[in-house]
Design an enzyme around this catalytic site. Structure first.
Site, PDB file in Angstrom:
ATOM      1  CB  THR A  11     -20.121  14.768 -19.823  1.00  0.00           C
ATOM      2  OG1 THR A  11     -19.187  15.043 -18.741  1.00  0.00           O
ATOM      3  CG2 THR A  11     -20.640  16.012 -20.107  1.00  0.00           C
ATOM      4  N   GLY A  12     -19.877  11.518 -20.664  1.00  0.00           N
ATOM      5  CA  GLY A  12     -19.101  10.216 -20.445  1.00  0.00           C
ATOM      6  C   GLY A  12     -19.990   9.425 -19.724  1.00  0.00           C
ATOM      7  CG  ASN A  14     -19.783   5.875 -23.158  1.00  0.00           C
ATOM      8  OD1 ASN A  14     -19.459   7.224 -22.786  1.00  0.00           O
ATOM      9  ND2 ASN A  14     -18.742   5.354 -23.663  1.00  0.00           N
ATOM     10  CB  SER A  15     -17.700   4.391 -20.408  1.00  0.00           C
ATOM     11  OG  SER A  15     -16.483   3.921 -19.738  1.00  0.00           O
ATOM     12  N   GLY A  16     -18.246   3.303 -17.265  1.00  0.00           N
ATOM     13  CA  GLY A  16     -17.532   3.405 -15.835  1.00  0.00           C
ATOM     14  C   GLY A  16     -18.343   4.109 -14.839  1.00  0.00           C
ATOM     15  CE1 TYR A 166      -7.256  11.687 -15.316  1.00  0.00           C
ATOM     16  CE2 TYR A 166      -6.093  11.767 -13.211  1.00  0.00           C
ATOM     17  CZ  TYR A 166      -7.338  11.444 -13.821  1.00  0.00           C
ATOM     18  OH  TYR A 166      -8.258  11.042 -13.176  1.00  0.00           O
TER      19      TYR A 166
HETATM   20  N1  LIG Z   1     -11.075   5.705 -12.154  1.00  0.00           N
HETATM   21  C1  LIG Z   1     -10.373   6.265 -11.149  1.00  0.00           C
HETATM   22  O1  LIG Z   1      -9.959   5.522 -10.394  1.00  0.00           O
HETATM   23  C2  LIG Z   1     -10.598   7.843 -11.199  1.00  0.00           C
HETATM   24  C3  LIG Z   1     -10.109   8.424 -10.262  1.00  0.00           C
HETATM   25  C4  LIG Z   1     -10.376   9.805 -10.221  1.00  0.00           C
HETATM   26  C5  LIG Z   1     -10.860  10.521 -10.861  1.00  0.00           C
HETATM   27  N2  LIG Z   1     -11.509   9.631 -12.037  1.00  0.00           N
HETATM   28  C6  LIG Z   1     -12.322  10.369 -13.267  1.00  0.00           C
HETATM   29  O2  LIG Z   1     -13.650   9.858 -13.357  1.00  0.00           O
HETATM   30  C7  LIG Z   1     -14.062  10.290 -14.396  1.00  0.00           C
HETATM   31  C8  LIG Z   1     -14.817   9.060 -15.087  1.00  0.00           C
HETATM   32  O3  LIG Z   1     -13.705   8.149 -15.331  1.00  0.00           O
HETATM   33  P1  LIG Z   1     -14.045   6.553 -15.202  1.00  0.00           P
HETATM   34  O4  LIG Z   1     -12.948   5.899 -14.372  1.00  0.00           O
HETATM   35  O5  LIG Z   1     -15.378   6.323 -15.070  1.00  0.00           O
HETATM   36  O6  LIG Z   1     -13.392   6.221 -16.658  1.00  0.00           O
HETATM   37  P2  LIG Z   1     -13.855   5.646 -18.185  1.00  0.00           P
HETATM   38  O7  LIG Z   1     -14.881   4.319 -17.856  1.00  0.00           O
HETATM   39  O8  LIG Z   1     -12.769   5.791 -19.139  1.00  0.00           O
HETATM   40  O9  LIG Z   1     -15.029   6.980 -18.365  1.00  0.00           O
HETATM   41  C9  LIG Z   1     -14.437   7.963 -19.084  1.00  0.00           C
HETATM   42  C10 LIG Z   1     -15.427   8.646 -19.862  1.00  0.00           C
HETATM   43  O10 LIG Z   1     -15.085   9.812 -20.361  1.00  0.00           O
HETATM   44  C11 LIG Z   1     -15.405   9.962 -21.888  1.00  0.00           C
HETATM   45  N3  LIG Z   1     -14.376  10.436 -22.580  1.00  0.00           N
HETATM   46  C12 LIG Z   1     -13.040  10.421 -22.714  1.00  0.00           C
HETATM   47  N4  LIG Z   1     -12.630  11.315 -23.678  1.00  0.00           N
HETATM   48  C13 LIG Z   1     -13.604  12.133 -23.975  1.00  0.00           C
HETATM   49  C14 LIG Z   1     -13.802  12.951 -24.922  1.00  0.00           C
HETATM   50  N5  LIG Z   1     -12.893  13.629 -25.703  1.00  0.00           N
HETATM   51  N6  LIG Z   1     -15.111  13.564 -25.283  1.00  0.00           N
HETATM   52  C15 LIG Z   1     -16.173  13.233 -24.463  1.00  0.00           C
HETATM   53  N7  LIG Z   1     -16.062  11.994 -23.733  1.00  0.00           N
HETATM   54  C16 LIG Z   1     -14.789  11.608 -23.424  1.00  0.00           C
HETATM   55  C17 LIG Z   1     -15.163   8.278 -22.218  1.00  0.00           C
HETATM   56  O11 LIG Z   1     -15.691   8.004 -23.676  1.00  0.00           O
HETATM   57  P3  LIG Z   1     -15.396   6.784 -24.360  1.00  0.00           P
HETATM   58  O12 LIG Z   1     -16.221   5.714 -23.771  1.00  0.00           O
HETATM   59  O13 LIG Z   1     -15.913   7.135 -25.766  1.00  0.00           O
HETATM   60  O14 LIG Z   1     -13.934   6.452 -24.318  1.00  0.00           O
HETATM   61  C18 LIG Z   1     -15.982   7.604 -21.380  1.00  0.00           C
HETATM   62  O15 LIG Z   1     -17.348   7.812 -21.418  1.00  0.00           O
HETATM   63  C19 LIG Z   1     -13.106  10.869 -15.143  1.00  0.00           C
HETATM   64  O16 LIG Z   1     -13.092  12.340 -15.214  1.00  0.00           O
HETATM   65  C20 LIG Z   1     -11.783  10.584 -14.351  1.00  0.00           C
HETATM   66  O17 LIG Z   1     -10.643  11.155 -14.734  1.00  0.00           O
HETATM   67  C21 LIG Z   1     -11.390   8.352 -12.156  1.00  0.00           C
END
Ligand SMILES: NC(=O)c1ccc[n+]([C@@H]2O[C@H](COP(=O)([O-])OP(=O)(O)OC[C@H]3O[C@@H](n4cnc5c(N)ncnc54)[C@H](OP(=O)(O)O)[C@@H]3O)[C@@H](O)[C@H]2O)c1
Length: 283
Positions: A11-12, A14-16, A166
């Site tokens: 899931t998700g 497409n990004s990060g 969060y």
């Molecule tokens: N980055 C950090 O430091 C960090 C630390 C701890 C935990 N995390 C966790 O790691 C995971 C990945 O986050 P990331 O850092 O890679 O951030 P990100 O690049 O913003 O990726 C988040 C992903 O979740 C998707 N998403 C958001 N809302 C959604 C929805 N309503 N339905 C389906 N998909 C949705 C986004 O889609 P869109 O592209 O359409 O927005 C994107 O693909 C998350 O669960 C985040 O809480 C991150």
């Protein structure tokens, strides 16, 4: 685990962190499906993964975790495409400000990060249990440590600001994973949960003026996204965690999440109350 031909859903993706996770699992030969709310962005990501890995088996399904109807439609679509799922990575997550609710009446951060993945995972259990030894990988965050849940309140939140929602969603993710692992023990499916580290991704976008302090911290302390995806990839594919279930991981190593007695005690009731809210039976 030999990933060749394995059905993987991210899931998700497409990004990060999710994008790198999906790309590396595709690199190993898995048939990867990106479940994303923006199918245009997901299609572009799938094409990029196919180009980078030479693996053409990268597909897309639509999933908006902030909508119960979309989570149900996504489970149906996956059910029509796949006869089993070997790995489900519940990676998608968000951090919203404000006090709005979704069309289902839930705080958007709580629904996207917790209620939506709960519903999707439970609907996918028949496909997951149809695999010989499936793995569910849930992405939490170290922020769970300051999360608070109150099952008698709307969205289980004690405060409705973005930060509290969060943290609460990530605590709920850990409790959900532990309860899921316990309930799945009779099958060969496992469920584990992780903190990816501090990673400079889209989720870190500035929203409020005081986020500049967070930005300064992120600039100094974050790891790159390749490093941030390592624990997800490890839990999805490493032989080292074969049969391991219900555990919390950081930097590819098991850690005690040191949950309070109060949080641990609410695990079963959280499962049951969530089931009621998303419209599933408790068992
Ligand atoms: N980055 C950090 O430091 C960090 C630390 C701890 C935990 N995390 C966790 O790691 C995971 C990945 O986050 P990331 O850092 O890679 O951030 P990100 O690049 O913003 O990726 C988040 C992903 O979740 C998707 N998403 C958001 N809302 C959604 C929805 N309503 N339905 C389906 N998909 C949705 C986004 O889609 P869109 O592209 O359409 O927005 C994107 O693909 C998350 O669960 C985040 O809480 C991150």
């Amino acid at each position: 685990m030999d990933l060749r031909g394995k059905n993987v859903v991210v899931t998700g993706g497409n990004s990060g962190i999710g994008f790198v996770t999906a790309r590396e699992l595709a690199m190993g030969g898995a048939r990867v499906t990106l479940a994303c709310r923006n199918v245009g962005a997901a299609g572009a990501a799938a094409a990029e993964i196919a180009r980078a890995t030479g693996n053409g088996s990268v597909g897309v399904v639509r999933l908006d975790l902030a909508s119960f109807a979309s989570a149900r439609a996504c489970a149906d679509e996956l059910g029509a495409k796949l006869d089993h799922i070997d790995v489900l990575v519940n990676n998608a997550g968000t951090y919203t400000q404000g006090d709005e609710t979704t069309a289902d009446g839930i705080h958007p951060t709580m629904q996207t990060n917790y209620f939506g993945p709960y519903l999707l995972t439970r609907l996918l259990m028949p496909l997951i249990e149809a695999a010989p030894a499936a793995r569910i990988v849930n992405v939490s965050s170290a922020m769970y440590a300051v999360g608070k849940l109150d099952l008698s309140r709307p969205s289980f939140l004690t405060a409705r600001n973005g930060f509290s929602a969060y943290a609460a969603s990530k605590l709920a993710t850990i409790l959900f994973t532990q309860e899921l692992a316990r309930r799945a023990a009779a099958s060969r499916a496992t469920a584990n949960v992780l903190h990816p580290g501090l990673v400079d991704t889209k989720i870190m976008t500035l929203r409020k003026w005081y986020d500049i302090f967070i930005r300064a911290y992120v600039d100094r302390h974050s790891v790159d996204v390749e490093t941030g995806a390592r624990t997800s990839i490890f839990l999805a594919s490493s032989d080292a965690v074969e049969g391991v279930s219900g555990q919390y991981f950081v930097d590819c190593a098991e850690r005690d999440p040191r949950l309070s007695r109060r949080a641990t005690a609410m695990r079963e009731s959280l499962w049951a109350r969530t089931a009621e809210i998303v419209g599933l039976p408790a068992d």
